[in-house]
Design a protein around this motif. Structure first.
Motif, PDB file in Angstrom:
ATOM      1  N   ARG A  41       0.997  -1.017   0.010  1.00 26.45           N
ATOM      2  CA  ARG A  41       0.076   0.051  -0.021  1.00 26.45           C
ATOM      3  C   ARG A  41       0.927   1.225   0.111  1.00 26.45           C
ATOM      4  N   THR A  42       2.000   1.175   0.862  1.00 28.03           N
ATOM      5  CA  THR A  42       3.007   2.456   0.682  1.00 28.03           C
ATOM      6  C   THR A  42       3.369   2.760  -0.586  1.00 28.03           C
ATOM      7  N   VAL A  43       3.841   1.458  -1.218  1.00 29.81           N
ATOM      8  CA  VAL A  43       4.615   1.638  -2.645  1.00 29.81           C
ATOM      9  C   VAL A  43       3.750   1.911  -3.483  1.00 29.81           C
ATOM     10  N   LEU A  44       2.581   1.768  -3.660  1.00 26.95           N
ATOM     11  CA  LEU A  44       1.294   2.071  -4.790  1.00 26.95           C
ATOM     12  C   LEU A  44       0.910   3.463  -4.373  1.00 26.95           C
ATOM     13  N   SER A  45       0.995   4.103  -3.080  1.00 27.85           N
ATOM     14  CA  SER A  45       0.742   5.448  -2.893  1.00 27.85           C
ATOM     15  C   SER A  45       1.752   6.522  -3.160  1.00 27.85           C
ATOM     16  N   SER A  46       2.860   5.694  -3.396  1.00 26.90           N
ATOM     17  CA  SER A  46       4.199   6.785  -3.467  1.00 26.90           C
ATOM     18  C   SER A  46       4.388   7.293  -4.845  1.00 26.90           C
ATOM     19  N   GLY A  47       3.930   6.712  -5.903  1.00 24.54           N
ATOM     20  CA  GLY A  47       4.139   7.274  -7.132  1.00 24.54           C
ATOM     21  C   GLY A  47       5.193   6.540  -7.773  1.00 24.54           C
ATOM     22  N   ALA A  48       5.521   5.494  -7.413  1.00 24.92           N
ATOM     23  CA  ALA A  48       6.654   4.515  -7.811  1.00 24.92           C
ATOM     24  C   ALA A  48       6.167   3.398  -7.776  1.00 24.92           C
ATOM     25  N   ALA A  49       5.284   2.878  -8.493  1.00 24.95           N
ATOM     26  CA  ALA A  49       4.680   1.608  -8.463  1.00 24.95           C
ATOM     27  C   ALA A  49       5.588   0.563  -9.149  1.00 24.95           C
ATOM     28  N   PRO A  50       5.896  -0.730  -8.748  1.00 29.12           N
ATOM     29  CA  PRO A  50       6.590  -1.713  -9.655  1.00 29.12           C
ATOM     30  C   PRO A  50       5.794  -2.046 -10.888  1.00 29.12           C
ATOM     31  N   HIS A  51       6.560  -2.767 -11.804  1.00 25.61           N
ATOM     32  CA  HIS A  51       5.833  -2.931 -13.119  1.00 25.61           C
ATOM     33  C   HIS A  51       4.662  -3.880 -12.829  1.00 25.61           C
ATOM     34  N   ALA A  52       4.738  -4.967 -12.083  1.00 26.78           N
ATOM     35  CA  ALA A  52       3.742  -6.000 -11.658  1.00 26.78           C
ATOM     36  C   ALA A  52       3.823  -6.260  -9.999  1.00 26.78           C
ATOM     37  N   ILE A  53       2.694  -6.827  -9.715  1.00 25.47           N
ATOM     38  CA  ILE A  53       2.823  -7.216  -8.354  1.00 25.47           C
ATOM     39  C   ILE A  53       2.092  -8.562  -8.145  1.00 25.47           C
ATOM     40  N   ARG A  54       2.614  -9.149  -6.979  1.00 24.13           N
ATOM     41  CA  ARG A  54       1.943 -10.084  -6.345  1.00 24.13           C
ATOM     42  C   ARG A  54       0.674  -9.691  -5.562  1.00 24.13           C
ATOM     43  N   ILE A  55      -0.446 -10.064  -5.491  1.00 30.45           N
ATOM     44  CA  ILE A  55      -1.332  -9.607  -4.484  1.00 30.45           C
ATOM     45  C   ILE A  55      -2.056 -10.692  -3.692  1.00 30.45           C
ATOM     46  N   ASN A  56      -2.407 -10.582  -2.723  1.00 27.33           N
ATOM     47  CA  ASN A  56      -3.377 -11.527  -1.785  1.00 27.33           C
ATOM     48  C   ASN A  56      -4.664 -11.590  -2.478  1.00 27.33           C
ATOM     49  N   ASP A  57      -5.181 -13.006  -2.821  1.00 27.45           N
ATOM     50  CA  ASP A  57      -6.417 -13.061  -3.437  1.00 27.45           C
ATOM     51  C   ASP A  57      -7.348 -12.624  -2.412  1.00 27.45           C
ATOM     52  N   ASP A  58      -7.249 -12.367  -1.344  1.00 32.63           N
ATOM     53  CA  ASP A  58      -8.441 -11.938  -0.436  1.00 32.63           C
ATOM     54  C   ASP A  58      -8.598 -10.524  -0.755  1.00 32.63           C
TER      55      ASP A  58
END
Length: 395
Positions: A41-58
């Motif tokens: 959540r911190t990374v996504l809100s920072s404006g410097a997102a990765p190309h791709a992410i793993r995400i908890n299915d929940d």
């Protein structure tokens, strides 16, 4: 960005294979699972997102509601990717109410019942069916088997099914419930009649029938890594509900007994829980086209074979079923062909953007049921309104 994805994991190897073929530079940001969601959540809100992410299915629904994930539908349409090539429980999972394909599952991990074959033979109990059927394998027959398999003074328990969270879905769904939440994610159906009956039935395995470790034993063991697996491996448990992801550990560590996998017993129906390894592309990914090429490759050859090698994680393409056959007549498990059947009969937990909060309310209350301090009806009935207020976004 992923959690616990080091160079010896299948996901890392798949990423390496893709990077080599795409002439791309690989940078895997691996974060410990316990810290992952806060870090993401911190990374996504920072404006410097990765190309791709793993995400908890929940949490896919919640991230989608926040506008954090890219809709993959244009890529699926462009590349001619069709649902028929995939297990439905995986392909349909990330489709949101508005039609957005918010994420990309690459592996499934269904629930099965691990059985001690030697214990069954020693007790003179017929083995459960090797295919997915309720004929001869209902809750009543499971209980009778557990009674016959139990030895006195804790030498061996007939079953262990309430150690993890799988039970919360498997037994209620098989008793005719929607599961923890209603299909639309608005009701706390774990506190409704069908699920309450299932939960009380599970608690009574220890409280009434004495075929299951008591709450204090399970609670104490839960702080030890692989405690349940070890109990099974050492012959203390004859039947254990767990995910197929436990299979790799079993193959490596269970050496002194024959064991196998079978379907959970049925009642109204016979389903199992499914969990998924899910990738996604952040809405502000620096190169979504490149990210999609990686996501797509994770469900194609050679990734399918790499993932299938673990036996416990099932690639989401139907053709992966070809990899699940026993290696020889003397190895355990013999019933590997059941794994794709489990995927075909699996259900995903019904989701809501607020389930992180809902879990903090209801999961501690389950201890009251397993310990016998309260009935399932009293314990969950008392919090039903509070959980549903959370699901409605009111708390």
């Amino acid at each position: 960005m992923s959690w616990d994805t080091t160079s010896d994991t299948a996901l890392y190897r798949v990423a390496e294979l893709w990077a080599g073929s795409a002439d791309a530079e690989l940078d895997v940001q691996s974060v410990p699972y316990s810290d992952y969601d806060a870090k993401l959540r911190t990374v996504l809100s920072s404006g410097a997102a990765p190309h791709a992410i793993r995400i908890n299915d929940d949490y896919v629904r919640g991230y989608h509601a926040d506008g954090a994930l890219l809709d993959l539908t244009p890529y699926l349409e462009r590349d001619g990717i069709v649902a028929e090539d995939f297990f439905p429980v995986a392909f349909n999972f990330p489709v949101q109410a508005d039609g957005t394909h918010a994420a990309w599952p690459i592996m499934t991990n269904p629930g099965v019942l691990y059985i001690n074959v030697d214990a069954f033979e020693e007790a003179g109990v017929p083995l459960p069916p090797s295919d997915w059927t309720m004929e001869g394998w209902t809750w009543d027959e499971f209980l009778e088997a557990a009674k016959a398999l139990t030895l006195p003074d804790g030498e061996r328990w007939g079953c262990l099914i309430t150690d993890g969270t799988d039970f919360e879905t498997v037994w209620p769904v098989n008793n005719g419930s929607d599961g923890i939440y209603s299909m639309d994610g608005t009701r706390f159906t774990l506190a409704e009649d069908e699920a309450l009956e299932a939960l009380q039935w599970g608690a009574d395995l220890a409280l009434v029938h004495g075929v299951h470790p008591d709450f204090a034993t399970v609670d104490a063991g839960s702080s030890t890594p692989n405690w349940a697996n070890t109990q099974f491996a050492t012959g203390k448990i004859a039947m254990m509900l767990s995910l197929t992801s436990a299979m790799d550990w079993m193959v490596q560590n269970v050496t002194d007994m024959r064991w196998d996998i079978v379907a959970p017993p049925g009642r109204v129906q016979q389903k199992t829980v499914n969990t998924l390894t899910v990738l996604a592309i952040p809405a502000d990914s620096p190169d979504p086209d490149l990210a999609w090429e990686f996501l797509k490759s994770a469900t194609e050859d050679p990734a399918i074979e790499v993932f299938a090698e673990s036996r416990g994680f099932v690639p989401v393409r139907r053709e992966a079923a070809d990899f699940f056959a026993s290696d020889d007549a003397d190895s355990s498990p013999q019933n590997l062909a059941l794994v794709p059947e489990a995927v075909e009969n699996a259900v995903n937990e019904n989701y809501n953007p607020y389930i992180e909060r809902a879990r903090t309310i209801y999961r501690p209350v389950l201890d009251e049921i397993w310990s016998g301090r309260q009935s399932a009806a009293d314990a969950l009935g008392a919090i039903k309104a509070e959980v549903e207020a959370v699901l409605a976004g009111e708390q």
